[in-house]
Design a protein around this motif. Structure first.
Motif, PDB file in Angstrom:
ATOM      1  N   UNK A 154       0.821  -1.082  -0.016  1.00 39.87           N
ATOM      2  CA  UNK A 154      -0.231  -0.048  -0.020  1.00 39.87           C
ATOM      3  C   UNK A 154       1.028   1.246   0.044  1.00 39.87           C
ATOM      4  N   UNK A 155       0.279   2.220   0.750  1.00 40.23           N
ATOM      5  CA  UNK A 155       1.166   3.683   0.867  1.00 40.23           C
ATOM      6  C   UNK A 155       1.999   3.723   1.936  1.00 40.23           C
ATOM      7  N   UNK A 156       2.450   4.756   2.362  1.00 41.04           N
ATOM      8  CA  UNK A 156       3.482   5.249   3.463  1.00 41.04           C
ATOM      9  C   UNK A 156       2.586   4.769   4.781  1.00 41.04           C
ATOM     10  N   UNK A 157       1.300   5.095   4.935  1.00 44.56           N
ATOM     11  CA  UNK A 157       0.687   5.386   6.174  1.00 44.56           C
ATOM     12  C   UNK A 157      -0.124   4.108   6.407  1.00 44.56           C
ATOM     13  N   UNK A 158       0.196   2.893   5.711  1.00 47.35           N
ATOM     14  CA  UNK A 158      -0.463   1.607   5.960  1.00 47.35           C
ATOM     15  C   UNK A 158       0.224   0.929   7.314  1.00 47.35           C
ATOM     16  N   UNK A 159      -0.687   0.648   8.095  1.00 50.14           N
ATOM     17  CA  UNK A 159      -0.357   0.223   9.401  1.00 50.14           C
ATOM     18  C   UNK A 159       0.500  -1.440   9.050  1.00 50.14           C
ATOM     19  N   UNK A 160       1.477  -1.650   9.766  1.00 53.31           N
ATOM     20  CA  UNK A 160       2.328  -2.986   9.911  1.00 53.31           C
ATOM     21  C   UNK A 160       1.999  -3.478  11.226  1.00 53.31           C
ATOM     22  N   UNK A 161       1.958  -2.818  12.357  1.00 57.46           N
ATOM     23  CA  UNK A 161       1.698  -3.126  13.773  1.00 57.46           C
ATOM     24  C   UNK A 161       0.911  -2.107  14.518  1.00 57.46           C
ATOM     25  N   UNK A 162       0.594  -2.202  15.716  1.00 58.87           N
ATOM     26  CA  UNK A 162      -0.151  -1.197  16.590  1.00 58.87           C
ATOM     27  C   UNK A 162       0.848   0.147  16.262  1.00 58.87           C
ATOM     28  N   UNK A 163       2.262   0.041  16.436  1.00 58.99           N
ATOM     29  CA  UNK A 163       3.145   1.187  16.601  1.00 58.99           C
ATOM     30  C   UNK A 163       3.877   1.300  15.217  1.00 58.99           C
ATOM     31  N   UNK A 164       3.821   0.617  14.219  1.00 63.75           N
ATOM     32  CA  UNK A 164       4.575   0.787  12.900  1.00 63.75           C
ATOM     33  C   UNK A 164       3.814   1.039  11.736  1.00 63.75           C
ATOM     34  N   UNK A 165       4.070   1.912  11.152  1.00 61.98           N
ATOM     35  CA  UNK A 165       3.586   2.152   9.668  1.00 61.98           C
ATOM     36  C   UNK A 165       4.550   1.822   8.603  1.00 61.98           C
ATOM     37  N   UNK A 166       4.236   1.771   7.237  1.00 54.43           N
ATOM     38  CA  UNK A 166       5.218   1.228   6.339  1.00 54.43           C
ATOM     39  C   UNK A 166       6.377   2.540   6.068  1.00 54.43           C
ATOM     40  N   UNK A 167       5.942   3.565   6.514  1.00 50.45           N
ATOM     41  CA  UNK A 167       6.997   4.907   6.363  1.00 50.45           C
ATOM     42  C   UNK A 167       7.980   4.692   7.562  1.00 50.45           C
ATOM     43  N   UNK A 168       7.655   3.917   8.515  1.00 55.36           N
ATOM     44  CA  UNK A 168       8.667   3.698   9.859  1.00 55.36           C
ATOM     45  C   UNK A 168       9.630   2.770   9.254  1.00 55.36           C
ATOM     46  N   UNK A 169       9.134   1.654   8.563  1.00 62.48           N
ATOM     47  CA  UNK A 169       9.923   0.842   7.830  1.00 62.48           C
ATOM     48  C   UNK A 169      10.780   1.457   6.895  1.00 62.48           C
ATOM     49  N   UNK A 170      10.316   2.054   6.128  1.00 66.45           N
ATOM     50  CA  UNK A 170      10.926   3.083   4.964  1.00 66.45           C
ATOM     51  C   UNK A 170      12.427   3.754   5.758  1.00 66.45           C
ATOM     52  N   UNK A 171      12.159   4.366   6.979  1.00 65.03           N
ATOM     53  CA  UNK A 171      12.942   5.172   7.602  1.00 65.03           C
ATOM     54  C   UNK A 171      13.973   4.075   8.189  1.00 65.03           C
ATOM     55  N   UNK A 172      13.524   2.983   8.893  1.00 62.97           N
ATOM     56  CA  UNK A 172      14.521   2.055   9.394  1.00 62.97           C
ATOM     57  C   UNK A 172      15.483   1.723   8.548  1.00 62.97           C
ATOM     58  N   UNK A 173      15.120   1.168   7.148  1.00 62.43           N
ATOM     59  CA  UNK A 173      15.824   0.445   6.041  1.00 62.43           C
ATOM     60  C   UNK A 173      17.040   1.414   5.759  1.00 62.43           C
ATOM     61  N   UNK A 174      16.508   2.779   5.598  1.00 64.32           N
ATOM     62  CA  UNK A 174      17.525   3.708   5.031  1.00 64.32           C
ATOM     63  C   UNK A 174      17.672   3.707   3.663  1.00 64.32           C
ATOM     64  N   UNK A 175      16.971   3.095   2.638  1.00 65.98           N
ATOM     65  CA  UNK A 175      17.043   3.057   1.395  1.00 65.98           C
ATOM     66  C   UNK A 175      16.377   4.271   0.448  1.00 65.98           C
ATOM     67  N   UNK A 176      16.926   4.814  -0.359  1.00 67.21           N
ATOM     68  CA  UNK A 176      16.151   5.970  -1.285  1.00 67.21           C
ATOM     69  C   UNK A 176      14.537   5.303  -1.655  1.00 67.21           C
ATOM     70  N   UNK A 177      13.745   6.042  -1.730  1.00 70.69           N
ATOM     71  CA  UNK A 177      12.602   5.730  -2.084  1.00 70.69           C
ATOM     72  C   UNK A 177      12.177   5.968  -3.414  1.00 70.69           C
ATOM     73  N   UNK A 178      11.532   5.064  -4.126  1.00 68.79           N
ATOM     74  CA  UNK A 178      10.878   5.436  -5.394  1.00 68.79           C
ATOM     75  C   UNK A 178       9.449   5.616  -5.278  1.00 68.79           C
ATOM     76  N   UNK A 179       8.740   6.648  -5.400  1.00 69.84           N
ATOM     77  CA  UNK A 179       7.341   6.672  -5.378  1.00 69.84           C
ATOM     78  C   UNK A 179       6.535   6.438  -6.439  1.00 69.84           C
ATOM     79  N   UNK A 180       5.783   5.727  -6.569  1.00 72.81           N
ATOM     80  CA  UNK A 180       5.027   5.263  -7.725  1.00 72.81           C
ATOM     81  C   UNK A 180       3.632   6.009  -7.465  1.00 72.81           C
TER      82      UNK A 180
END
Length: 261
Positions: A154-180
């Motif tokens: 989904x998108x950046x604000x899709x929930x992964x857990x009660x405390x984590x969204x996809x955007x949090x994983x993007x920040x954790x991984x540190x890879x540059x983002x390709x936005x579709x």
């Protein structure tokens, strides 16, 4: 104003700089300056994180094109909706692994979580009575110099857990983002908001891929107001197969341009 110092110049100490500033002020001159600071982190490995402005904007197609273009590895960390479709991993493997890869195929890492319901990862996991363990969502580190295409759910604000969204994983991984993003009506708000959310967290943006009928006005607006590179504009295709993906992949920049940006 200040300029690049001479090659043989040495920096001033803090005390010397204060004395110079005092002399300036005593002579009636004014000294102003701006301070900036930043934290720069090199990604743990080569690769990009592919996310979208919404569900169904073409992340999997773009991921397949990137894998094909860069001869990259692929990882879909969280997959839901398997009751209705085969899943993105086999789709990318099929679309990106055309005959001209000399039989090499596509190396896909298995998802850390795969669920049946067509819901967010958090809701789909909960429907099966399980909880997603964020500790399992660590980047695969095999062949770290080879690009890895990580496709989000989904998108950046899709929930992964009660405390984590996809955007949090993007920040954790540190890879540059390709936005579709979609190319047509409604894309400006969704795309510019997504770019703002990424930059608010200090996440690097490699660029935007627009998916759908060409729309030069939207492309210019996103590039200008979003201060972002349009990596490619992918036209609508009635049929998607490996030859089509090979042709579309040529629209994307080579990995060397992304790695050096």
């Amino acid at each position: 104003g200040a300029n690049t110092p001479r090659a043989d110049a040495s920096g001033m100490s803090a005390g010397a700089l204060r004395r110079v500033a005092t002399r300036f002020e005593e002579s009636g001159a004014a000294v102003t300056w701006e301070l900036a600071y930043g934290c720069f982190r090199r990604p743990a490995r080569a690769g990009v994180f592919v996310t979208g402005t919404d569900t169904g904007v073409g992340k999997t197609l773009v991921s397949a094109c990137l894998v094909r273009r860069w001869q990259a590895l692929y990882w879909k960390p969280l997959q839901s909706g398997l009751a209705d479709e085969e899943g993105d991993t086999p789709t990318v493997s099929r679309l990106a692994g055309g005959e001209s890869t000399q039989g090499q195929g596509v190396r896909c890492f298995p998802p850390a979580g795969a669920y049946q319901a067509s819901l967010s990862p958090e809701a789909a996991a909960r429907a099966e009575g399980v909880t997603i363990d964020s500790a399992l969502l660590a980047l695969p580190m095999e062949a770290p110099q080879q690009p890895l295409v990580v496709e989000g759910a989904g998108g950046l604000m899709v929930p992964v857990t009660d405390e984590i969204m996809m955007v949090d994983l993007a920040q954790r991984w540190g890879l540059p983002v390709v936005l579709v993003a979609r190319s047509g009506l409604g894309t400006l708000n969704h795309t510019l908001l997504s770019l703002e959310a990424l930059r608010a967290r200090g996440i690097a943006v490699a660029g935007v891929v627009l998916n759908g009928p060409p729309n030069p006005e939207n492309s210019r607006t996103i590039a200008g107001k979003g201060k972002v590179r349009i990596l490619a504009e992918i036209p609508h295709e009635a049929e998607l197969d490996a030859p089509t993906v090979e042709r579309l992949a040529a629209l994307l920049p080579p990995w060397s341009e992304i790695a050096g940006a």
